[in-house]
Design a protein around this motif. Sequence first.
Motif, PDB file in Angstrom:
ATOM      1  N   ILE A 187       0.867  -1.178   0.000  1.00 57.93           N
ATOM      2  CA  ILE A 187       0.000   0.000   0.000  1.00 57.93           C
ATOM      3  C   ILE A 187       0.900   1.223   0.000  1.00 57.93           C
ATOM      4  O   ILE A 187       1.677   1.431   0.932  1.00 57.93           O
ATOM      5  N   TYR A 188       0.807   2.026  -1.054  1.00 58.83           N
ATOM      6  CA  TYR A 188       1.620   3.239  -1.130  1.00 58.83           C
ATOM      7  C   TYR A 188       0.763   4.429  -0.715  1.00 58.83           C
ATOM      8  O   TYR A 188      -0.198   4.790  -1.385  1.00 58.83           O
ATOM      9  N   GLY A 189       1.136   5.044   0.409  1.00 62.14           N
ATOM     10  CA  GLY A 189       0.371   6.151   0.961  1.00 62.14           C
ATOM     11  C   GLY A 189      -0.247   5.732   2.276  1.00 62.14           C
ATOM     12  O   GLY A 189      -1.071   4.815   2.326  1.00 62.14           O
ATOM     13  N   ALA A 190       0.172   6.380   3.369  1.00 60.41           N
ATOM     14  CA  ALA A 190      -0.286   5.979   4.703  1.00 60.41           C
ATOM     15  C   ALA A 190      -1.172   7.050   5.320  1.00 60.41           C
ATOM     16  O   ALA A 190      -1.071   7.358   6.500  1.00 60.41           O
ATOM     17  N   GLY A 191      -2.049   7.613   4.486  1.00 61.79           N
ATOM     18  CA  GLY A 191      -3.074   8.506   5.006  1.00 61.79           C
ATOM     19  C   GLY A 191      -4.203   7.695   5.615  1.00 61.79           C
ATOM     20  O   GLY A 191      -4.055   6.497   5.896  1.00 61.79           O
ATOM     21  N   VAL A 192      -5.355   8.324   5.789  1.00 58.13           N
ATOM     22  CA  VAL A 192      -6.495   7.649   6.413  1.00 58.13           C
ATOM     23  C   VAL A 192      -6.897   6.416   5.615  1.00 58.13           C
ATOM     24  O   VAL A 192      -7.053   5.320   6.168  1.00 58.13           O
ATOM     25  N   ILE A 193      -7.052   6.557   4.293  1.00 57.77           N
ATOM     26  CA  ILE A 193      -7.505   5.435   3.466  1.00 57.77           C
ATOM     27  C   ILE A 193      -6.467   4.316   3.458  1.00 57.77           C
ATOM     28  O   ILE A 193      -6.806   3.132   3.581  1.00 57.77           O
ATOM     29  N   GLY A 194      -5.198   4.674   3.343  1.00 59.37           N
ATOM     30  CA  GLY A 194      -4.140   3.667   3.341  1.00 59.37           C
ATOM     31  C   GLY A 194      -4.096   2.881   4.635  1.00 59.37           C
ATOM     32  O   GLY A 194      -3.962   1.645   4.626  1.00 59.37           O
TER      33      GLY A 194
ATOM     34  N   ILE B  59       3.708   1.942   2.889  1.00 64.83           N
ATOM     35  CA  ILE B  59       4.765   2.893   2.555  1.00 64.83           C
ATOM     36  C   ILE B  59       4.284   4.310   2.885  1.00 64.83           C
ATOM     37  O   ILE B  59       3.289   4.780   2.324  1.00 64.83           O
ATOM     38  N   ASP B  60       5.003   4.973   3.775  1.00 65.69           N
ATOM     39  CA  ASP B  60       4.642   6.308   4.232  1.00 65.69           C
ATOM     40  C   ASP B  60       5.724   7.295   3.822  1.00 65.69           C
ATOM     41  O   ASP B  60       6.906   7.066   4.084  1.00 65.69           O
TER      42      ASP B  60
ATOM     43  N   TRP C  28      -2.419   1.898  -4.737  1.00 66.11           N
ATOM     44  CA  TRP C  28      -2.018   3.304  -4.659  1.00 66.11           C
ATOM     45  C   TRP C  28      -3.054   4.048  -3.822  1.00 66.11           C
ATOM     46  O   TRP C  28      -4.243   4.025  -4.132  1.00 66.11           O
ATOM     47  N   SER C  29      -2.595   4.686  -2.770  1.00 68.95           N
ATOM     48  CA  SER C  29      -3.512   5.378  -1.864  1.00 68.95           C
ATOM     49  C   SER C  29      -2.888   6.694  -1.398  1.00 68.95           C
ATOM     50  O   SER C  29      -2.739   6.938  -0.214  1.00 68.95           O
ATOM     51  N   ASN C  30      -2.529   7.524  -2.371  1.00 69.31           N
ATOM     52  CA  ASN C  30      -1.774   8.733  -2.058  1.00 69.31           C
ATOM     53  C   ASN C  30      -2.402   9.946  -2.741  1.00 69.31           C
ATOM     54  O   ASN C  30      -2.022  10.306  -3.840  1.00 69.31           O
ATOM     55  N   GLY C  31      -3.378  10.554  -2.083  1.00 65.28           N
ATOM     56  CA  GLY C  31      -3.975  11.778  -2.594  1.00 65.28           C
ATOM     57  C   GLY C  31      -5.254  11.568  -3.373  1.00 65.28           C
ATOM     58  O   GLY C  31      -5.514  10.479  -3.904  1.00 65.28           O
ATOM     59  N   ARG C  32      -6.065  12.649  -3.446  1.00 69.31           N
ATOM     60  CA  ARG C  32      -7.319  12.612  -4.183  1.00 69.31           C
ATOM     61  C   ARG C  32      -7.448  13.874  -5.034  1.00 69.31           C
ATOM     62  O   ARG C  32      -6.829  14.897  -4.755  1.00 69.31           O
ATOM     63  N   THR C  33      -8.274  13.767  -6.060  1.00 66.85           N
ATOM     64  CA  THR C  33      -8.492  14.862  -7.015  1.00 66.85           C
ATOM     65  C   THR C  33      -9.978  15.169  -7.105  1.00 66.85           C
ATOM     66  O   THR C  33     -10.794  14.249  -7.201  1.00 66.85           O
ATOM     67  N   GLY C  34     -10.334  16.430  -7.077  1.00 66.97           N
ATOM     68  CA  GLY C  34     -11.727  16.819  -7.207  1.00 66.97           C
ATOM     69  C   GLY C  34     -12.277  16.489  -8.590  1.00 66.97           C
ATOM     70  O   GLY C  34     -11.582  16.612  -9.603  1.00 66.97           O
ATOM     71  N   ASN C  35     -13.536  16.062  -8.639  1.00 59.16           N
ATOM     72  CA  ASN C  35     -14.173  15.701  -9.914  1.00 59.16           C
ATOM     73  C   ASN C  35     -14.740  16.952 -10.588  1.00 59.16           C
ATOM     74  O   ASN C  35     -15.950  17.219 -10.537  1.00 59.16           O
ATOM     75  N   THR C  36     -13.856  17.728 -11.219  1.00 58.03           N
ATOM     76  CA  THR C  36     -14.276  18.980 -11.853  1.00 58.03           C
ATOM     77  C   THR C  36     -13.931  19.047 -13.334  1.00 58.03           C
ATOM     78  O   THR C  36     -14.335  19.987 -14.017  1.00 58.03           O
ATOM     79  N   ASP C  37     -13.205  18.065 -13.834  1.00 56.84           N
ATOM     80  CA  ASP C  37     -12.675  18.155 -15.201  1.00 56.84           C
ATOM     81  C   ASP C  37     -13.748  18.080 -16.280  1.00 56.84           C
ATOM     82  O   ASP C  37     -13.521  18.524 -17.410  1.00 56.84           O
TER      83      ASP C  37
ATOM     84  N   THR D 238      -9.827   2.323  11.221  1.00 53.65           N
ATOM     85  CA  THR D 238      -8.821   1.270  11.261  1.00 53.65           C
ATOM     86  C   THR D 238      -9.314   0.208  12.259  1.00 53.65           C
ATOM     87  O   THR D 238     -10.400   0.311  12.813  1.00 53.65           O
ATOM     88  N   ILE D 239      -8.513  -0.808  12.475  1.00 54.78           N
ATOM     89  CA  ILE D 239      -8.842  -1.819  13.497  1.00 54.78           C
ATOM     90  C   ILE D 239      -7.703  -1.823  14.502  1.00 54.78           C
ATOM     91  O   ILE D 239      -6.610  -2.288  14.184  1.00 54.78           O
ATOM     92  N   PRO D 240      -7.912  -1.271  15.721  1.00 56.49           N
ATOM     93  CA  PRO D 240      -9.101  -0.612  16.264  1.00 56.49           C
ATOM     94  C   PRO D 240      -9.294   0.791  15.656  1.00 56.49           C
ATOM     95  O   PRO D 240      -8.376   1.349  15.065  1.00 56.49           O
TER      96      PRO D 240
END
Length: 464
Positions: A180-187, A204-205, A266-275, A350-352
């Motif tokens: 898992i690349y990206g250790a934010g909330v979703i990662g 991977i953080d 891949w879990s590193n960042g998000r993009t707004g749906n505006t395109d 997460t768990i917990p």
Amino acid sequence: MAVYNYDVVVIGTGPAGEGAAMNAVKAGRKVAVVDDRPLVGGNCTHLGTIPSKALRHSVRQIMQYNNNPLFRQIGEPRWFSFPDVLKSAEKVIEKQVTSRTGYYARNRIDTFFGTASFCDEQSIEVVCLNGMVEKLVAKQFVIATGSRPYRPADVDFTHPRIYDSDTILHLSHTPRKLIIYGAGVIGCEYASIFSGLGVMVDLIDNRDQLLSFLDDEISDALSYHLRNNNVLIRHNEEYERVEGLDNGVILHLKSGKKIKADAFLWSNGRTGNTDKLGLENIGLKANSRGQIHVDEHYRTDVGNIYAAGDVIGWPSLASAAYDQGRSAAGSITENDSWRFVDDVPTGIYTIPEISSVGKTERELTQAKVPYEVGKAFFKGMARAQIAVEPVGMLKILFHRETLEVLGVHCFGYQASEIVHIGQAIMNQKGEANSLKYFINTTFNYPTMAEAYRVAAYDGLNRLF
């Protein structure tokens, strides 16, 4: 081309879109919503919050079964495949769609399914899923199109073993090892889910601490329990390239390390749906992350167009998005329902699980606020012992002189529920926000909420 006239048109039917539409129609406006799926609910229902939390719940049940000595008397531990567990999430999605479809029908809100784009400030075109084009004219619009995973151009997401947090829901097998690349909330949430299924996870953080916005003690606890569940956390690493093979994926890191696994998330960042919104036709411009700027009333730079939810950025939480959408409609209708949404509890499944509201110890120390700490460890709580959930604690930060509650941080069983009691007290004005509330209030026994009383006494005992 058919033309329809409305007071308010909402683009998107996730939490922000639903909040906006329901508030506007309750205020007597004629409302329509548009979604690019054939079903309402948005990314929250179909790809994000609901499926991931339903997955987590099922995995947690499996872990409880496998770790509870009581069940060892009737059978051996059982392991389930990822697709099997995913079926339970799909049932929840169906129920959510049914409920939310009923909300729109009951409130006489017209629904259009297709891709919307602005013609001008007063109208949009909707290319429907059947190919028909319809035009919606309205006095005001609310953009609530949400976000999607950020995809760097140098990662081949067409490879069958490379996923993002949307496409991982189509994983048809259980990998033995996952990167898992990206250790934010979703990662971190997916690291918990897969490790709970017995998958070896490399997390991977690119920073030196997990979820650094959390209280340091809570972040440390999360790190410990992820590692305890066979998650290998690698801090301060950045990818150089992702190499897809027939039998797996190799992640090449800038530090020179190479890691191989059966699958890559891949879990590193998000993009707004505006395109696809045709913002150039109305003089609006999204930032580099596809997000739209709004003022405190959720109004964009175009006076009759508002935006809410993930498409405006922070805090990118379903709970906040609903309130932001409702507040945007409140600004439109001037029905006294507007508020700027800034009191947002953090909920991390997460768990917990983890939840917090207010200041952290780091923030209070930097601000030189004389605070004290009260703690209740779940291992000593009767309800946690009954539920065989000994991991976790409740932590209250309070002003040592006024006893004002400044922050509540919880890690463990039912954390996302427990935090709201502290949030309610913190929102009381003046002397009503006090640690004394937890001393002078009788809590049911045994409950997890009783942790507030235990933590309050612990904190008072530190005063002199």
